[in-house]
Design a protein around this motif. Structure first.
Motif: not given
Length: 202
Positions: A88-92, A66-69, A97-100, A47-52
Protein backbone atom coordinates in the motif's frame (compact mmCIF):
# COMPACT_ATOMS: atom_id res chain seq x y z
CA UNK A 1 24.96 -31.40 10.11
CA UNK A 2 24.83 -30.52 6.39
CA UNK A 3 21.15 -29.52 6.64
CA UNK A 4 21.88 -27.23 9.58
CA UNK A 5 24.69 -25.48 7.71
CA UNK A 6 22.49 -25.03 4.65
CA UNK A 7 19.71 -23.52 6.70
CA UNK A 8 22.14 -21.15 8.41
CA UNK A 9 23.72 -19.91 5.17
CA UNK A 10 20.49 -19.50 3.21
CA UNK A 11 18.71 -16.12 3.19
CA UNK A 12 16.13 -15.75 5.98
CA UNK A 13 13.36 -15.11 3.43
CA UNK A 14 13.96 -18.33 1.52
CA UNK A 15 10.69 -20.19 0.99
CA UNK A 16 8.53 -17.33 2.27
CA UNK A 17 5.77 -15.52 0.38
CA UNK A 18 3.67 -12.40 0.68
CA UNK A 19 3.97 -10.23 3.75
CA UNK A 20 6.17 -12.80 5.47
CA UNK A 21 8.66 -12.49 2.60
CA UNK A 22 8.43 -8.70 2.75
CA UNK A 23 8.92 -8.69 6.51
CA UNK A 24 12.02 -10.89 6.34
CA UNK A 25 13.49 -8.84 3.50
CA UNK A 26 12.72 -5.55 5.22
CA UNK A 27 14.34 -6.72 8.44
CA UNK A 28 17.44 -7.87 6.57
CA UNK A 29 17.54 -4.70 4.47
CA UNK A 30 17.47 -2.58 7.61
CA UNK A 31 20.53 -4.52 8.73
CA UNK A 32 22.29 -3.63 5.47
CA UNK A 33 21.71 -6.81 3.47
CA UNK A 34 21.78 -5.75 -0.18
CA UNK A 35 20.39 -9.13 -1.26
CA UNK A 36 17.24 -8.35 0.69
CA UNK A 37 16.89 -5.02 -1.08
CA UNK A 38 17.38 -6.72 -4.42
CA UNK A 39 14.68 -9.28 -3.57
CA UNK A 40 12.19 -6.56 -2.60
CA UNK A 41 12.91 -4.72 -5.83
CA UNK A 42 12.50 -7.89 -7.89
CA UNK A 43 9.30 -8.85 -6.06
CA UNK A 44 7.49 -5.52 -6.15
CA UNK A 45 8.88 -3.51 -9.07
CA UNK A 46 6.22 -4.90 -11.47
CA UNK A 47 3.52 -3.46 -9.21
CA UNK A 48 5.29 -0.07 -8.91
CA UNK A 49 5.88 0.03 -12.66
CA UNK A 50 2.27 -0.74 -13.58
CA UNK A 51 0.90 1.82 -11.12
CA UNK A 52 3.17 4.46 -12.69
CA UNK A 53 2.10 3.50 -16.21
CA UNK A 54 -1.57 3.38 -15.21
CA UNK A 55 -1.23 7.02 -14.19
CA UNK A 56 -0.46 7.92 -17.81
CA UNK A 57 3.33 8.22 -17.69
CA UNK A 58 5.40 7.28 -20.72
CA UNK A 59 8.14 4.70 -20.39
CA UNK A 60 11.02 7.07 -19.63
CA UNK A 61 9.15 9.12 -17.03
CA UNK A 62 7.79 5.94 -15.46
CA UNK A 63 11.34 4.60 -15.13
CA UNK A 64 12.34 7.75 -13.26
CA UNK A 65 9.32 7.46 -10.98
CA UNK A 66 10.06 3.80 -10.22
CA UNK A 67 13.62 4.70 -9.27
CA UNK A 68 12.43 7.59 -7.10
CA UNK A 69 9.94 5.36 -5.30
CA UNK A 70 12.57 2.77 -4.44
CA UNK A 71 15.00 5.44 -3.25
CA UNK A 72 12.22 6.85 -1.07
CA UNK A 73 11.48 3.41 0.36
CA UNK A 74 15.06 2.62 1.26
CA UNK A 75 15.47 6.10 2.75
CA UNK A 76 12.44 5.52 4.98
CA UNK A 77 12.69 1.77 5.55
CA UNK A 78 12.76 2.11 9.33
CA UNK A 79 9.51 4.10 9.31
CA UNK A 80 7.46 1.22 7.88
CA UNK A 81 6.63 -0.79 10.97
CA UNK A 82 4.08 -3.19 9.51
CA UNK A 83 5.13 -5.24 6.45
CA UNK A 84 1.47 -5.68 5.47
CA UNK A 85 1.40 -1.98 4.59
CA UNK A 86 4.44 -2.14 2.29
CA UNK A 87 2.50 -2.71 -0.95
CA UNK A 88 0.00 0.00 0.00
CA UNK A 89 2.88 2.38 0.80
CA UNK A 90 4.45 1.68 -2.59
CA UNK A 91 1.17 2.22 -4.44
CA UNK A 92 0.44 5.49 -2.62
CA UNK A 93 3.97 6.80 -3.10
CA UNK A 94 3.97 5.81 -6.78
CA UNK A 95 0.69 7.61 -7.37
CA UNK A 96 2.02 10.73 -5.65
CA UNK A 97 5.28 10.70 -7.61
CA UNK A 98 3.39 10.03 -10.86
CA UNK A 99 1.15 13.02 -10.29
CA UNK A 100 4.17 15.15 -9.51
CA UNK A 101 5.97 13.95 -12.63
CA UNK A 102 2.96 14.69 -14.81
CA UNK A 103 2.46 18.14 -13.31
CA UNK A 104 -0.66 17.05 -11.48
CA UNK A 105 -2.52 16.52 -14.75
CA UNK A 106 -4.75 13.54 -15.19
CA UNK A 107 -4.00 11.55 -18.32
CA UNK A 108 -6.00 8.85 -20.00
CA UNK A 109 -4.39 5.44 -20.13
CA UNK A 110 -4.77 2.62 -22.61
CA UNK A 111 -7.61 0.27 -21.86
CA UNK A 112 -6.33 -3.12 -20.78
CA UNK A 113 -7.34 -6.31 -22.55
CA UNK A 114 -8.77 -7.77 -19.35
CA UNK A 115 -11.26 -4.93 -18.92
CA UNK A 116 -12.08 -4.71 -22.62
CA UNK A 117 -11.85 -8.42 -23.31
CA UNK A 118 -14.84 -8.38 -25.66
CA UNK A 119 -13.37 -5.71 -27.95
CA UNK A 120 -12.60 -7.34 -31.33
CA UNK A 121 -8.96 -7.17 -32.35
CA UNK A 122 -8.98 -9.17 -35.60
CA UNK A 123 -10.74 -6.69 -37.86
CA UNK A 124 -8.39 -4.18 -39.49
CA UNK A 125 -11.11 -2.13 -41.20
CA UNK A 126 -11.38 1.56 -40.18
CA UNK A 127 -15.02 0.99 -39.22
CA UNK A 128 -13.95 -1.64 -36.70
CA UNK A 129 -11.31 0.67 -35.25
CA UNK A 130 -13.91 3.44 -34.89
CA UNK A 131 -16.25 1.05 -33.09
CA UNK A 132 -13.43 -0.05 -30.82
CA UNK A 133 -12.49 3.53 -29.96
CA UNK A 134 -16.12 4.36 -29.22
CA UNK A 135 -16.50 1.28 -27.03
CA UNK A 136 -13.31 2.13 -25.17
CA UNK A 137 -14.67 5.61 -24.42
CA UNK A 138 -17.93 4.14 -23.15
CA UNK A 139 -16.10 1.68 -20.91
CA UNK A 140 -13.88 4.41 -19.46
CA UNK A 141 -16.89 6.62 -18.80
CA UNK A 142 -18.55 3.75 -16.94
CA UNK A 143 -15.30 3.04 -15.08
CA UNK A 144 -15.12 6.69 -13.96
CA UNK A 145 -18.61 6.40 -12.43
CA UNK A 146 -17.60 3.53 -10.15
CA UNK A 147 -16.66 4.15 -6.54
CA UNK A 148 -13.00 4.78 -5.81
CA UNK A 149 -12.85 1.39 -4.09
CA UNK A 150 -14.15 -0.40 -7.18
CA UNK A 151 -11.73 1.49 -9.40
CA UNK A 152 -8.82 0.48 -7.18
CA UNK A 153 -9.90 -3.16 -7.04
CA UNK A 154 -10.36 -3.42 -10.82
CA UNK A 155 -7.17 -1.57 -11.66
CA UNK A 156 -4.98 -3.50 -9.23
CA UNK A 157 -6.42 -6.92 -10.10
CA UNK A 158 -5.74 -6.15 -13.75
CA UNK A 159 -2.22 -4.95 -13.00
CA UNK A 160 -1.27 -7.67 -10.56
CA UNK A 161 -3.17 -10.52 -12.20
CA UNK A 162 -5.33 -13.18 -10.61
CA UNK A 163 -2.29 -14.99 -9.24
CA UNK A 164 -1.46 -11.94 -7.13
CA UNK A 165 -4.84 -11.33 -5.46
CA UNK A 166 -3.01 -11.80 -2.15
CA UNK A 167 -0.82 -8.78 -2.91
CA UNK A 168 -3.85 -6.74 -3.97
CA UNK A 169 -5.54 -7.65 -0.69
CA UNK A 170 -2.50 -6.45 1.23
CA UNK A 171 -2.36 -3.21 -0.74
CA UNK A 172 -6.05 -2.45 -0.17
CA UNK A 173 -6.12 -3.88 3.37
CA UNK A 174 -8.91 -6.27 2.47
CA UNK A 175 -9.34 -9.97 3.35
CA UNK A 176 -7.78 -12.03 0.55
CA UNK A 177 -10.99 -13.98 0.06
CA UNK A 178 -12.98 -10.81 -0.58
CA UNK A 179 -11.00 -9.63 -3.63
CA UNK A 180 -12.65 -11.96 -6.15
CA UNK A 181 -16.25 -11.33 -5.00
CA UNK A 182 -15.64 -7.57 -4.77
CA UNK A 183 -14.16 -7.57 -8.26
CA UNK A 184 -17.20 -9.47 -9.53
CA UNK A 185 -19.62 -6.96 -7.98
CA UNK A 186 -17.67 -4.05 -9.44
CA UNK A 187 -17.68 -5.62 -12.91
CA UNK A 188 -21.44 -6.20 -12.62
CA UNK A 189 -21.92 -2.56 -11.68
CA UNK A 190 -19.86 -1.58 -14.71
CA UNK A 191 -22.02 -3.79 -16.95
CA UNK A 192 -25.15 -2.12 -15.56
CA UNK A 193 -23.72 1.32 -16.31
CA UNK A 194 -22.85 0.24 -19.84
CA UNK A 195 -26.34 -1.18 -20.35
CA UNK A 196 -27.83 2.12 -19.24
CA UNK A 197 -25.60 3.98 -21.67
CA UNK A 198 -26.39 1.48 -24.39
CA UNK A 199 -23.02 0.15 -25.51
CA UNK A 200 -20.04 -2.00 -24.70
CA UNK A 201 -19.64 -4.83 -22.24
CA UNK A 202 -17.08 -6.25 -19.85
Amino acid sequence: MTDVRTAETGPPWEGLQGHELHAACMHAARAGDHRARDRLVAELTPLVWHVARSNGLDQHVAEDVVQTVWLALFSNLNEIKEPRTLAAWLITTTRRESQRASGGKSRSVQLTDEIAETVPSTQPAPEAEALRADRDRRIWRAFAQLSQRCQEVLRLTVLAGRAEYRLVAEALRMPPGSIGPTRGRCLNKMRDLLDIEGGGSV
